[in-house]
Design a protein around this motif. Structure first.
Motif, PDB file in Angstrom:
ATOM      1  N   VAL A 160       0.826  -1.207   0.000  1.00  0.00           N
ATOM      2  CA  VAL A 160       0.000   0.000   0.000  1.00  0.00           C
ATOM      3  C   VAL A 160       0.865   1.264   0.000  1.00  0.00           C
ATOM      4  O   VAL A 160       0.441   2.318  -0.474  1.00  0.00           O
TER       5      VAL A 160
ATOM      6  N   GLU B 116      -8.017  -8.962   1.699  1.00  0.00           N
ATOM      7  CA  GLU B 116      -7.341  -9.506   0.518  1.00  0.00           C
ATOM      8  C   GLU B 116      -7.989 -10.816   0.079  1.00  0.00           C
ATOM      9  O   GLU B 116      -8.136 -11.075  -1.112  1.00  0.00           O
TER      10      GLU B 116
ATOM     11  N   TYR C 148      -7.151  -6.939   7.475  1.00  0.00           N
ATOM     12  CA  TYR C 148      -6.429  -6.692   6.223  1.00  0.00           C
ATOM     13  C   TYR C 148      -6.342  -7.992   5.411  1.00  0.00           C
ATOM     14  O   TYR C 148      -6.655  -8.025   4.201  1.00  0.00           O
TER      15      TYR C 148
ATOM     16  N   TYR D  91      -7.898   0.006   0.487  1.00  0.00           N
ATOM     17  CA  TYR D  91      -6.600  -0.562   0.894  1.00  0.00           C
ATOM     18  C   TYR D  91      -5.969   0.318   1.973  1.00  0.00           C
ATOM     19  O   TYR D  91      -5.517  -0.151   3.017  1.00  0.00           O
TER      20      TYR D  91
END
Lengths: 541, 541
Positions: free
Chosen positions: A117, A239, A235, A203
């Protein structure tokens, strides 16, 4: 210095101070300290970077090269990589093929951490580097443009913070070259870019609270630690949800594994992260197998093995959970000899309690080879001075449940009696077996002897008395029950006040499971406490 | 007014206020209140006294007589008795035989509460009353002296507060009559008096913190309540230690029982006090039997019965502990028909859970009549809609352990299944039996069906899953183990977050008893909680 012992997340200041002190020394005087630091916190990019910067300042390029070689592949930390890339770009500029070398380094970096990121700066640095390269002649000039365009076009499709800026730069770049072609090229991409922009925002949000520079301390279960874990898991979940909506599972997997690897830089001491990561890889392997993609199936399975191996070679060296999970994975692949190796490896570690490992090993052998092999390992366990009574209990009940042979089970318990006669838990398990055999005399004499011979410390006999009382309640006469109470009182009388316990004993006589002959408040007022009192069903006692 | 509901030791002020309010009303308006008050707190001398004083103030002598008749024998409270004696002395002074009546009353009082630590005022009042009686002629005068001397001589040998004063008064009294004889009489007694004086001091000390006027509230287990209980028990223990060093056990017993009775005025709601008192009486009865004193043996046994009966007729009406203790006492005297009566009596109370009583009743019948009678009571219990699953569990395991008949045990569990199929504890007990039967298919199908059919609430299935997992760990293949985990996760996934539980399930797979594959902190950090985690040995699960 054994930093792992001395420091924790709650006590990080002294570590910070020692690092500051080391930074002020000459590198030859602080090298030992830094070596220990990166050994203790080998996943901490920040510490590696500090160490390397110290060497750089002293212009020890050979040491710097060595250090980069030791860490960059393993520690996918943006700041560390930027230091590396700057080093390559600046220091090597005198070499003849430095352009190719540097471009190679950038490509390698983008392959490794380009989807981070925070990777914008690396994309941007790369573009700037390419722009700075002198191109002689229109062919070279054209190649240069194509190289820059390639990086731009890849980067603007890569969700990250500042992707907006990268897009703007790209548009400016195209416009500068050829406004007409630029319009078409940008229009082609702008729709897709809108999606990338949206994903970039997500993100950014899902990663913004992650602490990516903290060294790995042993788990403490603190609030801050649990909070970080939750952020990491969110997180990773994000994904897994495939935010890019790609049909290519390999891309999803790559991003998920990148998230896991990032997480493992900060939480390398947490067994559950390793397990969840390997478990994800196993899942991917199965999915690929279902899709008849044998190559990828094998690839993910190998990745799982690599991660397991990495775990048990470093932070999970003594963590039984990871060894067992690894074994179960190999067992499910019918890799039985590997399983044995792993179980043996754990048992061979000096300073662990191998009892649970022996139990799992025995269970594994029962499943794949049968009870005979199990008995051999049990024999080996018996010769190991470190094992606890649990191994005997597990072996005995395995015989009872599998071979249905009560005699062998009984004999195993007898065998262990010489070693564990003073362990009340062992005796209770033995009594449990006796009740399965269901011969009153066996059970009663077991209870009687264990207490009568005084091998069990008086203050630990409580549960055995209750057990005995419950047993007599099922099969004994009133005098038998009273006899047990009297002996109990005679023994406990030494410990407690004699008369106080009279009513308490009576409650033990009458209770059944979680039914009591008194109200909760009456029990409290009598001073009756029962470890099982707040718990669900528990027949014995 | 239902004071027992409304008030407690922590909330006594409102009660005090209502009593004050009632005292300010006319008696005909407050009589209902007082009736309820002495019904709720029938052992509280202070409340009886307040009530009687209200009637006395209104000169309702008939009511006063009635009230005294209702309370004085039962409530051995010094202040109440002094009120009674003053009433007899003052109010009856117009009657022709009032001297004899009053002397009778004093003698009766001294017999009942003369050994109280605060009884001095009664002894003294009696002497003063005797002194105040006019005696005409030397014969009458002599008789008067002898009567007074008798009370003095008894009183100075009675340990109590102010016995010093009584001794001084006695010496003065003798000296006034005949200094020569006085010296001899006093010398004879003075040595023994020194002992009485010493014991009086002890007596005063051991009773000084007792709160003897507080009404009886239901036990709460508060600090103040426990403190009072400790004081009472110390006092009782002191009496049991025979401080008078008398050889006459009956005197010791009388004093001990006086202490218990005093204690029961304040702690009438505490089952342990009743039990300890009856248990003392039983002990006395046994001692007398050993000494071949059949009369006293019978006397103490009867006293025990009386106390048990008193208990279950009043404050212990619904206290199973006292019923069971009473039954065991009668069972030890082979009074089986009485036992049945008592068990039946408890079962007939409407608003109790009779389950534990049925279980005790069944166990009693097994002991004295055998399994056939037990089965009859179990049949009766099955028709009682109030019983809990425990009765089935107890009956089944009684068959298993006593008749060794696994089939009957199994059938009992099947019988209860229609009623308790949604109770996880019942199912776990059933599985426990199945493991005693030790046929894999029986155990497995029991576990499978119970969960598959969704009868047990999802949030209560946890222990069953663990049980199933442990079972498969003993006998199943790795796929069986994983199948259980998968089904579990599929079900629990609805409740918890799916991925969070993955590592937790793994710990359940590998743990054995209190051995875990991770450190305590790792477990905490993973968020693993196990109800058995802090506890001693627990094989299943």
């Amino acid at each position: 210095m054994d930093s792992k012992q001395k420091y924790s997340i709650a006590n990080i200041d002294p570590l910070t101070l020692s690092i500051k002190a080391a930074q002020e020394k000459k590198i030859q005087d602080s090298r030992d300290f830094f070596e220990q630091l990166v050994a203790d916190y080998r996943t901490c990019g920040r510490f590696w970077k500090i160490y390397i910067e110290q060497e750089l300042r002293a212009r020890n390029f050979e040491e710097v090269e060595n250090l980069f070689q030791r860490c960059v592949i393993k520690v996918l930390n943006i700041d560390l990589w930027r230091t590396y890339l700057n080093y390559v770009r600046d220091i090597k500029s005198k070499l003849p093929n430095y352009k190719e070398k540097t471009a190679q380094a950038y490509n390698f970096a983008l392959e490794k951490i380009g989807l981070d990121v925070n990777s914008y700066s690396i994309w941007n640095d790369y573009v700037n580097f390419l722009k700075s390269v002198e191109a002689a002649g229109s062919f070279a000039e054209n190649q240069k443009i194509m190289a820059i365009r390639k990086v731009y076009q890849k980067g603007v499709m890569n969700p990250m913070i500042n992707v907006d800026q990268f897009w703007k730069d790209y548009c400016a770049f195209e416009n500068q070259i050829n406004p007409l072609i630029a319009k078409r090229m940008i229009d082609d991409r702008s729709r897709e870019f809108m999606t990338v922009r949206k994903i970039s925002k997500e993100y950014e949000n899902v990663t913004k609270y992650l602490d990516r520079n903290s060294p790995c301390f042993p788990p403490q279960g603190t609030v801050e630690e649990l909070r970080q874990k939750t952020y990491w898991k969110k997180y990773i979940e994000w994904e897994k949800s495939n935010p890019l909506k790609t049909d290519d599972l390999a891309i999803v997997a790559k991003r998920v594994m990148y998230a896991y690897e990032q997480c493992l830089l900060s939480l390398a001491t947490h067994p559950d992260i390793y397990f969840e990561a390997t478990s994800y890889l196993q899942q991917m392997s199965s999915i690929m197998e279902e899709k008849c993609d044998a190559v990828l199936a094998k690839f993910y399975a190998n990745e799982a093995v690599n991660l397991y191996e990495r775990a048990i070679e470093s932070f999970m060296k003594k963590n039984a959970l990871i060894y067992f999970a690894y074994c179960d994975f190999e067992e499910s692949r019918l890799n039985y000899s590997k399983c044995k190796e792993i179980y043996e490896k754990y048992i061979e570690i000096c300073d662990v309690d191998p009892s649970l490992c022996y139990i799992q090993y025995m269970r594994f052998l029962r499943r794949v080879e049968g009870i005979r092999s199990t008995r051999q390992i049990f024999k080996k366990a018996r010769d190991d001075p470190r094992i606890s009574y649990h191994v005997y209990v597990a072996a005995a009940f395995m015989e009872y449940f599998c071979t249905k042979d009560k005699n062998i089970a009984y004999k195993i318990f007898q065998l262990g009696s010489s070693k564990y006669e003073s362990v009340p838990e062992y005796l209770l398990a033995f009594v449990e077996l006796a009740k399965h055999i269901n011969e009153d005399d066996t059970t009663r004499s077991l209870l009687e002897n264990s207490i009568a011979e005084g091998k069990i410390p008086k203050d630990k006999t409580n549960e055995i008395w209750t057990e005995w009382l419950q047993f007599e309640n099922f099969v004994g006469k009133l005098e038998d029950i009273k006899k047990v109470e009297k002996s109990r009182q005679a023994m406990i009388g030494d410990i407690n006040q004699p008369d106080e316990s009279e009513s308490k004993l009576l409650i033990d006589r009458y209770k059944f499971s979680n039914l009591y002959p008194c109200s909760k408040y009456e029990l409290k007022s009598i001073g009756y406490t029962d470890s099982n009192y707040n718990f669900a069903f528990n027949l014995f006692p």
